[in-house]
Design an enzyme around this catalytic site. Structure first.
Site, PDB file in Angstrom:
ATOM      1  N   HIS A   1       0.831  -1.206   0.000  1.00  0.00           N
ATOM      2  CA  HIS A   1       0.000   0.000   0.000  1.00  0.00           C
ATOM      3  C   HIS A   1       0.871   1.264   0.000  1.00  0.00           C
ATOM      4  CE1 HIS A   1      -3.378   2.677   1.103  1.00  0.00           C
ATOM      5  NE2 HIS A   1      -2.480   3.274   1.877  1.00  0.00           N
ATOM      6  N   GLU A   2       1.885   1.286   0.851  1.00  0.00           N
ATOM      7  CA  GLU A   2       2.756   2.460   0.915  1.00  0.00           C
ATOM      8  C   GLU A   2       3.552   2.630  -0.379  1.00  0.00           C
ATOM      9  OE1 GLU A   2       2.147   4.515   3.109  1.00  0.00           O
ATOM     10  OE2 GLU A   2       0.999   3.188   4.415  1.00  0.00           O
TER      11      GLU A   2
ATOM     12  N   HIS B   1       1.606   4.475  -2.922  1.00  0.00           N
ATOM     13  CA  HIS B   1       1.730   5.935  -2.867  1.00  0.00           C
ATOM     14  C   HIS B   1       2.963   6.415  -3.627  1.00  0.00           C
ATOM     15  CE1 HIS B   1      -1.648   6.642  -0.306  1.00  0.00           C
ATOM     16  NE2 HIS B   1      -1.161   5.966   0.719  1.00  0.00           N
TER      17      HIS B   1
END
Length: 222
Positions: A94-95, A98
């Site tokens: 998920h990170e 980004h």
């Protein structure tokens, strides 16, 4: 009606926090079949996307995972950084999602970055105007100013939602595409990401409700 409103703004964030913590703790105990730590997952996905310049570092604190666009750094909390779990895999991906958004100049992410410093200032300043306006009905114009300032912060939270959901979608695509998780692990990873997203949804819902309540107070005074 007020009791219902009070119940929502108090209980919804508490439930969201409980959900993300309980879901994370459950799947942090489930070892991923890939055997890769969160740090290894993040590094693999970054390299596969040509983002060798983005660093992966360890971050202190519980669920302190984040991406810093200024330093081009994916920071993972210690447990996710070192251990091989379904939860750690999902959060690390998920990170990195980004980071990929940043590299691709994802519109909502860019807008959020530009809005962030303004929202920090207006959110802090808004309550001074709001409190004075609420206490002194003759100073309703100050309440109006506070509402406008608060609206900027609410807009920031609203814009955050597509950023977070898109990062989670990218995360699932990446860990599936590169074979980091197996079919039976997909539902578990999705539960972790959905629980994390719920905290943003809850925060936004509370902010919007509070803004609407203040707008009603302001308009009913006229």
């Amino acid at each position: 009606m007020f009791l219902i409103y009070l119940g929502i703004i108090i209980l919804l964030p508490l439930y969201a926090q409980f959900k993300v913590k309980s879901t994370y703790k459950k799947y942090a105990k489930v070892r991923s079949t890939s055997g890769m730590s969160g740090a290894e997952v993040a590094r693999l996905i970054l390299d596969k996307n040509g983002l060798q310049d983005v660093k992966v570092v360890e971050s202190s604190g519980f669920l302190s995972d984040h991406y810093n666009p200024l330093t081009k750094t994916v920071a993972l909390s210690s447990q996710n950084y070192h251990e091989a779990s379904v939860a750690g895999t999902a959060i690390a991906a998920h990170e990195v999602g980004h980071a990929i958004q940043d590299a691709e100049a994802y519109a909502f992410l860019r807008f959020r970055h530009r809005l962030a410093p303004v929202a920090n200032i207006t959110s802090n300043a808004s309550w001074g105007f709001i409190m004075i306006g609420l206490i002194f009905s003759s100073m309703n114009s100050l309440l109006g100013i506070g509402i406008v300032l608060m609206a900027v912060g609410v807009l920031f939270q609203i814009v955050t939602l597509p950023v977070e959901f898109n990062a989670s979608s990218r995360a699932m695509n990446q860990i599936v595409e590169f074979g980091i998780i197996r079919n039976e692990e997909e539902p578990h990873a999705k539960k972790v990401l959905s629980a994390a997203a719920m905290t943003y949804v809850a925060a936004t819902a509370v902010a919007v409700l509070e803004l609407l309540r203040l707008i009603l107070i302001f308009t009913n005074r006229d």
